[in-house]
Design an enzyme around this catalytic site. Structure first.
Site, PDB file in Angstrom:
ATOM      1  CB  THR A  70      -0.882  -0.117   1.312  1.00  0.00           C
ATOM      2  OG1 THR A  70      -1.617  -1.059   0.973  1.00  0.00           O
ATOM      3  CG2 THR A  70      -1.735   1.344   1.316  1.00  0.00           C
ATOM      4  CG  ASN A 149      -5.778  -8.219  -5.722  1.00  0.00           C
ATOM      5  OD1 ASN A 149      -5.511  -7.375  -6.909  1.00  0.00           O
ATOM      6  ND2 ASN A 149      -6.549  -7.746  -4.995  1.00  0.00           N
ATOM      7  CD  GLN A 178      -1.680 -11.116  -4.745  1.00  0.00           C
ATOM      8  OE1 GLN A 178      -1.209 -12.175  -4.448  1.00  0.00           O
ATOM      9  NE2 GLN A 178      -2.026 -10.717  -3.567  1.00  0.00           N
ATOM     10  CB  SER A 198       3.757  -6.372  -0.508  1.00  0.00           C
ATOM     11  OG  SER A 198       3.368  -6.705   0.846  1.00  0.00           O
ATOM     12  N   GLY A 199       6.361  -7.675   1.382  1.00  0.00           N
ATOM     13  CA  GLY A 199       7.033  -8.687   2.248  1.00  0.00           C
ATOM     14  C   GLY A 199       6.073  -9.880   2.865  1.00  0.00           C
ATOM     15  CG  HIS A 200       1.726  -8.963   4.056  1.00  0.00           C
ATOM     16  ND1 HIS A 200       0.509  -9.521   4.060  1.00  0.00           N
ATOM     17  CD2 HIS A 200       1.657  -7.932   3.544  1.00  0.00           C
ATOM     18  CE1 HIS A 200      -0.392  -8.649   3.536  1.00  0.00           C
ATOM     19  NE2 HIS A 200       0.377  -7.810   2.960  1.00  0.00           N
ATOM     20  CB  THR A 236      14.501   5.424  12.975  1.00  0.00           C
ATOM     21  OG1 THR A 236      14.739   6.816  13.233  1.00  0.00           O
ATOM     22  CG2 THR A 236      15.412   4.521  13.200  1.00  0.00           C
ATOM     23  CB  CYS A 323     -11.220  -3.865  -3.827  1.00  0.00           C
ATOM     24  SG  CYS A 323     -12.041  -4.969  -4.938  1.00  0.00           S
TER      25      CYS A 323
END
Ligand SMILES: Cc1ncc(COP(=O)(O)O)c(C=O)c1O
Length: 380
Positions: A70, A149, A178, A198-200, A236, A323
């Protein structure tokens, strides 16, 4: 438990959690600090950036660590629009993008930008001719996702990149949230300027991700401050999160190399079984689809009810992503693909991982068939 909702999120790999824990506990210094603890953290961050760049075939200064898809999409779209509005105020995207793209574009429309939303065909793929016709002198950005997605269709990214070579004023952003780790994409070869990961979605941790920003492209930052991440994302750095993201990227890249065939077989198995069920309509395209997603509808049945019935069997799948859609229970993506209302409002998505087994798919299909029969009697 049979987890088949990997497009919503994936289970983090043990190695990813371990790398996060090690860095978070032992290398907690601020990379901007001048002392040894800070320098250790800075060294780890630099290494993570270099490895991410190597995996993507780009330069390390082109990697901007973010909090996920996002943020990446918002930074790409608003960043280009706000920074380059003197060159033009027209953007192009498609009707089947993730809300983080669609709503960023809608937000820009309120600020006087103009957005063209490309149609898609029944398979969820944009029309290249319409793209060509929509490109203008004042187009500053084309934002098209790699893999959808909801239904898993693949957009012709290489072809779009080729066309955009003739429009040097228009940047090319790809939402590859995706697609990464499932469908190969060479950023350099396809002429992509900005790309979101995206990591997750790849067995990494939530709150991790990255944006590839091609050398020399200026973006207006979403957050101003200390100038971290090439002045594009102040704050940071999440050193442990970023190191763990790169671990997840390395692991999924190895799986893509070694386990792609099995994943495609699982998809074929699932599609073949679903196609024998009378009440099921498969929405995932037959050709040009990502290997991990199978989307189908059971017209007449409420998808939430099917999901909860499966949940009682410890099987987890999902319905349309949360969505924006005209009707509360209709999928905007399926509606854009021209699917009739009964299909668009009864969609279910199975999304697999490289660990999904043949037995799990078989068990899921058996339970689904029983549930559909039972619910059909009650609900129709
Ligand atoms: C195609 C696509 N883009 C962007 C996102 C948003 O990613 P994140 O959850 O990391 O913010 C998602 C998440 O579902 C997605 O599927």
């Amino acid at each position: 438990m049979i987890y088949l909702d990997n497009s919503a999120t994936t289970q983090p790999k043990a190695e990813v959690i371990e790398s996060f824990t090690t860095v978070a506990s032992q290398y907690f210094g601020n990379p901007s600090s001048l002392h040894a603890l800070g320098m250790d953290a800075e060294r780890l961050l630099r290494k993570a950036r270099e490895q991410a760049a190597q995996l993507l075939g780009v330069a390390s200064h082109e990697i901007i660590f973010t909090s996920g898809g996002t943020e990446g999409n918002n930074l790409a779209i608003k960043g280009v629009a706000w920074e380059h509005q003197n060159r033009g105020k027209h953007l192009i995207t498609s009707k089947v993008e993730h809300p983080s793209v669609l709503e960023a574009c809608q937000g820009l429309e309120k600020q006087g930008f103009e957005v063209t939303y490309l149609d898609v065909n029944q398979q969820g793929v944009i029309d290249i001719q319409q793209l060509k016709q929509s490109l203008r002198e004042d187009t500053i950005l084309v934002s098209i996702m790699h893999v959808n997605n909801e239904i898993g269709s693949i957009q012709p990214i290489d072809e779009i990149g080729d066309i955009l070579q003739g429009y040097p004023k228009a940047f090319f952003h790809v939402d590859n949230v995706q697609g990464y780790g499932k469908v190969t994409l060479s950023l350099k070869k396809a002429g992509v300027d900005i790309c979101t990961i995206s990591g997750h979605k790849i067995h990494g941790l939530k709150g991790t991700g990255l944006l590839y920003v091609k050398n020399g492209i200026r973006l207006f930052p979403l957050a101003h401050g200390g100038g971290q991440e090439n002045r594009l994302r102040s704050g940071t750095e999440n050193v442990a999160g970023n190191v763990s993201l790169v671990k997840a990227m390395r692991l999924i890249t190895a799986e893509e190399t070694n386990k792609s065939t099995e994943l495609k077989e699982r998809q074929q198995q699932l599609m073949a079984r679903l196609s024998t069920m009378d009440d099921v309509v498969i929405n995932t395209p037959k050709q040009l689809k990502a290997p991990h997603i199978v989307h189908f509808s059971v017209p007449g049945l409420k998808p939430e009810v099917v999901i909860h019935a499966l949940e009682e069997e410890a099987i987890y799948i999902s319905t349309k992503s949360a969505c924006s859609s005209k009707s509360a229970d209709e999928s905007a993506v399926l509606a854009a693909c021209g699917k009739e209302q009964a299909i668009a409002s009864s969609g279910l998505r199975v999304s697999m991982s490289y660990d999904t087994t043949e037995a799990e798919i078989e068990h899921f299909c058996e339970k689904l068939a029983v549930i559909i029969k039972k619910l059909a009697k009650i609900m129709r």
